[in-house]
Design an enzyme around this catalytic site. Structure first.
Site, PDB file in Angstrom:
ATOM      1  N   CYS A 120      27.977  39.929  -5.660  1.00 50.10           N
ATOM      2  CA  CYS A 120      28.599  40.934  -4.768  1.00 50.10           C
ATOM      3  C   CYS A 120      30.141  41.029  -4.753  1.00 50.10           C
ATOM      4  CB  CYS A 120      27.867  40.929  -3.628  1.00 50.10           C
ATOM      5  SG  CYS A 120      26.159  41.159  -3.386  1.00 50.10           S
ATOM      6  N   HIS A 257      32.657  45.125   0.705  1.00 56.64           N
ATOM      7  CA  HIS A 257      31.097  45.118   0.238  1.00 56.64           C
ATOM      8  C   HIS A 257      30.416  45.450   1.127  1.00 56.64           C
ATOM      9  CE1 HIS A 257      27.485  44.246  -1.629  1.00 56.64           C
ATOM     10  NE2 HIS A 257      27.300  43.053  -0.852  1.00 56.64           N
ATOM     11  N   ASN A 287      22.600  48.190  -0.339  1.00 53.99           N
ATOM     12  CA  ASN A 287      23.498  47.130  -0.903  1.00 53.99           C
ATOM     13  C   ASN A 287      23.398  47.227  -2.376  1.00 53.99           C
ATOM     14  OD1 ASN A 287      24.750  44.808  -2.123  1.00 53.99           O
ATOM     15  ND2 ASN A 287      23.691  43.312  -0.581  1.00 53.99           N
TER      16      ASN A 287
END
Length: 330
Positions: A120, A257, A287
């Site tokens: 990520c 993020h 996500n």
């Protein structure tokens, strides 16, 4: 205002773009096949929908679409690019790299391309890496892409993880430009990266070509990831502020993020960043790992929030753990 050695070559964002799969899946639709509910997902994560790729929407396909959009926004063609860096944990193939597959799809015959794998945090790592090439004169323009098809590595019987992730891609074009040598310059002002491999078992995929010979599935200890994300990653943000002579008050936008709304808001509160400065897209994208920051940047640019001259911070934490932050003057 911090003064750097004069002149300073900066990596300036001159275009951004994004791409999403055609299929949008709401929480209600997901609850028909997974033991979950819209209320459960929204309360714990802030996610309301995500996009899931079909068989033909591979990571490189989505990445190439985002790259073309970024090139169009910059008024450039693939021939104007010297470097492609693609951040991804879900490549089309073990090799060649997804970046070279995007290079071929764009018809780019020159330059060089490679992938970065920091889960990520991958896009922050990729921006930082591209900045090194541009600021040292090794390249003039770079395409930096975050592209993922995390739906391929999810265990769809594990409701604690499969509801969290989505697919997509985002890209920016960076161009080397000379700055005056102050924190008022446009471009990447500073970046800070970290990793700590001792946390491998908190967020990982239980397979790979060198271990099981399989793709494997994502596994996560959610509480441990939450605790680390909120409590232990402020070092890179504080370092970026110190290096640039700026503070949270100077930020126009914080683009973290997009993993979980609760993590994002708790982190902003801890850092003293006003919530109205936080760009949130986790509700619409879920996500998307390395794609989440460039997707959010493109949304905020297109709706007029991010404007030339704005000070923007990007920040992420990924499996490993890996984490990082970068300050960019738009």
């Amino acid at each position: 205002m911090t003064v750097f050695s004069n002149p300073v070559r900066r990596s300036v964002v001159i275009g951004c773009g994004s791409a999403l799969p055609a299929r949008c899946v709401t929480n209600d639709e997901l609850s028909r096949t997974v033991d979950t509910s819209d209320d459960w997902i929204v309360q714990r994560t802030g996610i309301r929908q995500r996009y899931l790729a079909d068989a033909g929407e591979t990571t490189s396909v989505l990445g190439a679409r985002a790259a073309r959009a970024a090139l169009d926004a910059a008024g450039l063609t693939a021939d104007d690019i010297d470097l492609i860096i693609c951040a991804t944990s879900t490549p089309d193939h073990t090799f060649p790299s997804t970046a070279t597959e995007i290079q071929a799809a764009l018809g780019m015959r020159g330059g060089f391309a490679f992938d970065v794998q920091a889960v990520c945090a991958g896009f922050v790592y990729a921006v930082t890496t591209a900045d090194k090439f541009l600021s040292t004169g090794s390249a003039r323009r770079a395409l930096v892409i975050g592209a993922e098809t995390f739906s391929r590595i999810l265990d769809w019987e594990d409701r604690t993880t499969c509801v969290l992730f989505g697919d997509g891609a985002g890209a920016i074009v960076l161009e080397a430009q000379d700055g005056a040598g102050t924190s008022a310059d446009r471009g990447v002002l500073t970046a800070s990266l970290r990793s700590d491999g001792r946390h491998r078992d908190k967020l990982y995929v239980d397979g790979g070509p060198g271990s099981t010979g399989t793709t494997g599935h994502l596994r996560m200890t959610g509480k441990e990831v939450f605790r680390f994300a909120v409590g232990s990653v402020t070092d890179v943000i504080d370092e970026a502020f110190r290096a640039s002579g700026t503070t949270a008050d100077d930020l126009a936008w914080f683009v973290p993020h997009q993993a979980n709304r609760r993590i994002i808001e708790a982190s902003a509160d801890k850092l003293g960043i006003a919530r109205e400065k936080v760009v949130l897209t986790v509700d619409r994208h879920g996500n998307t790992s390395a794609a989440s920051i460039p997707l959010a940047l493109d949304v905020a640019c297109k709706d007029g929030r991010i404007r030339a001259g704005d000070l923007v911070m990007i920040e992420a934490i990924g499996g490993g753990f890996t984490w990082g932050a970068a300050l960019i003057r738009w």
